[in-house]
Design a protein around this motif. Structure first.
Motif, PDB file in Angstrom:
ATOM      1  N   TRP A   1       0.833  -1.214   0.000  1.00  0.00           N
ATOM      2  CA  TRP A   1       0.000   0.000   0.000  1.00  0.00           C
ATOM      3  C   TRP A   1       0.863   1.258   0.000  1.00  0.00           C
ATOM      4  O   TRP A   1       0.567   2.212  -0.716  1.00  0.00           O
ATOM      5  N   THR A   2       1.938   1.271   0.788  1.00  0.00           N
ATOM      6  CA  THR A   2       2.759   2.481   0.854  1.00  0.00           C
ATOM      7  C   THR A   2       3.547   2.714  -0.423  1.00  0.00           C
ATOM      8  O   THR A   2       3.929   3.842  -0.710  1.00  0.00           O
ATOM      9  N   ASN A   3       3.788   1.671  -1.189  1.00  0.00           N
ATOM     10  CA  ASN A   3       4.578   1.826  -2.404  1.00  0.00           C
ATOM     11  C   ASN A   3       3.755   1.907  -3.679  1.00  0.00           C
ATOM     12  O   ASN A   3       4.321   1.974  -4.758  1.00  0.00           O
ATOM     13  N   GLU A   4       2.444   1.889  -3.575  1.00  0.00           N
ATOM     14  CA  GLU A   4       1.642   1.959  -4.798  1.00  0.00           C
ATOM     15  C   GLU A   4       1.736   3.348  -5.395  1.00  0.00           C
ATOM     16  O   GLU A   4       1.791   4.346  -4.696  1.00  0.00           O
TER      17      GLU A   4
ATOM     18  N   PHE B   1       1.855  13.341   0.681  1.00  0.00           N
ATOM     19  CA  PHE B   1       0.984  12.194   0.943  1.00  0.00           C
ATOM     20  C   PHE B   1       1.776  10.892   0.890  1.00  0.00           C
ATOM     21  O   PHE B   1       1.571   9.996   1.704  1.00  0.00           O
ATOM     22  N   LYS B   2       2.719  10.794  -0.022  1.00  0.00           N
ATOM     23  CA  LYS B   2       3.550   9.588  -0.111  1.00  0.00           C
ATOM     24  C   LYS B   2       4.391   9.439   1.160  1.00  0.00           C
ATOM     25  O   LYS B   2       4.543   8.342   1.686  1.00  0.00           O
ATOM     26  N   LEU B   3       4.942  10.539   1.662  1.00  0.00           N
ATOM     27  CA  LEU B   3       5.722  10.497   2.891  1.00  0.00           C
ATOM     28  C   LEU B   3       4.855  10.062   4.072  1.00  0.00           C
ATOM     29  O   LEU B   3       5.283   9.242   4.892  1.00  0.00           O
ATOM     30  N   VAL B   4       3.642  10.580   4.159  1.00  0.00           N
ATOM     31  CA  VAL B   4       2.727  10.196   5.239  1.00  0.00           C
ATOM     32  C   VAL B   4       2.420   8.704   5.161  1.00  0.00           C
ATOM     33  O   VAL B   4       2.404   8.006   6.185  1.00  0.00           O
ATOM     34  N   LYS B   5       2.180   8.192   3.955  1.00  0.00           N
ATOM     35  CA  LYS B   5       1.912   6.760   3.800  1.00  0.00           C
ATOM     36  C   LYS B   5       3.105   5.920   4.239  1.00  0.00           C
ATOM     37  O   LYS B   5       2.937   4.896   4.902  1.00  0.00           O
ATOM     38  N   LEU B   6       4.311   6.340   3.879  1.00  0.00           N
ATOM     39  CA  LEU B   6       5.498   5.597   4.287  1.00  0.00           C
ATOM     40  C   LEU B   6       5.673   5.600   5.803  1.00  0.00           C
ATOM     41  O   LEU B   6       6.006   4.577   6.401  1.00  0.00           O
ATOM     42  N   ILE B   7       5.445   6.729   6.433  1.00  0.00           N
ATOM     43  CA  ILE B   7       5.560   6.820   7.894  1.00  0.00           C
ATOM     44  C   ILE B   7       4.501   5.949   8.559  1.00  0.00           C
ATOM     45  O   ILE B   7       4.794   5.218   9.515  1.00  0.00           O
TER      46      ILE B   7
ATOM     47  N   VAL C   1       3.028   0.993  11.513  1.00  0.00           N
ATOM     48  CA  VAL C   1       2.225  -0.231  11.607  1.00  0.00           C
ATOM     49  C   VAL C   1       3.132  -1.444  11.730  1.00  0.00           C
ATOM     50  O   VAL C   1       2.895  -2.336  12.549  1.00  0.00           O
ATOM     51  N   ILE C   2       4.197  -1.491  10.947  1.00  0.00           N
ATOM     52  CA  ILE C   2       5.113  -2.630  11.006  1.00  0.00           C
ATOM     53  C   ILE C   2       5.841  -2.674  12.351  1.00  0.00           C
ATOM     54  O   ILE C   2       6.003  -3.740  12.948  1.00  0.00           O
TER      55      ILE C   2
END
Length: 172
Positions: free
Chosen positions: A34-37, A136-142, A147-148
């Motif tokens: 999801w974070t890399n899509e 938004f991409k940075l927020v998804k990666l964080i 979560v991990i």
């Protein structure tokens, strides 16, 4: 006479831990995916296509390999958010300056380009960080990393500790 039925084997601790670990790994894989899509996110470029020469604009976008689509019903043109600045620069080169939702057509190309550069500098000075394309991409990666980390600390670590402690108990 006793009937033969299914023998219900109790679910062991190892089976439960194995299920928890499998679900954890699947969740981690899902979060990373999801974070890399990189599905393109489109934003409006032109609010009313009836006011501009659509064919010329489409030709320019095609030449620059800019992903776009036209919403014929609402007369709007959308471009890939990450390519929107390139689209604006490319259109300014042919004399069309776009500051959504307004479109200004200039016959003097230098004036059109200068106006675009002036607008761009103003946006950079007053732009909010959450409106930047990379935010938004940075927020998804964080979020994915958090979560991990939580998954490892809350599920995997205790599960592995339980397996190790259980094996130590059997050795005694």
């Amino acid at each position: 006479m006793l009937g033969r039925g299914k023998v219900n084997k109790p679910i062991t601790k190892e089976h439960k831990l194995l299920v928890v670990l499998c679900i954890s790994v699947l969740l981690a894989i899902f979060v990373l995916k999801w974070t890399n899509e990189d599905d393109p996110i489109y934003r409006p470029l032109i609010q009313d296509m009836r006011l501009v020469d659509s064919v010329t604009i489409a030709d320019v976008l095609d030449q620059e390999h800019i992903h776009y689509y036209a919403d014929v019903k609402n007369h709007m043109l959308y471009v890939n958010r990450e390519q929107s600045e390139l689209a604006r620069v490319s259109l300014a080169k042919i004399g069309i300056v776009i500051e959504y939702p307004e479109v200004t057509k200039h016959s003097d190309l230098n004036k059109a380009y200068d106006e675009f550069i002036k607008q761009k500098k103003l946006e950079e000075e007053t732009g909010k960080i959450w409106q930047k394309p990379w935010f938004f991409k940075l927020v998804k990666l964080i979020m994915g990393a958090l979560v991990i980390i939580v998954l490892i600390l809350a599920v995997v670590r205790p599960a592995l500790a339980a397996i190790i402690n259980d094996e130590d108990g059997k050795e005694l």
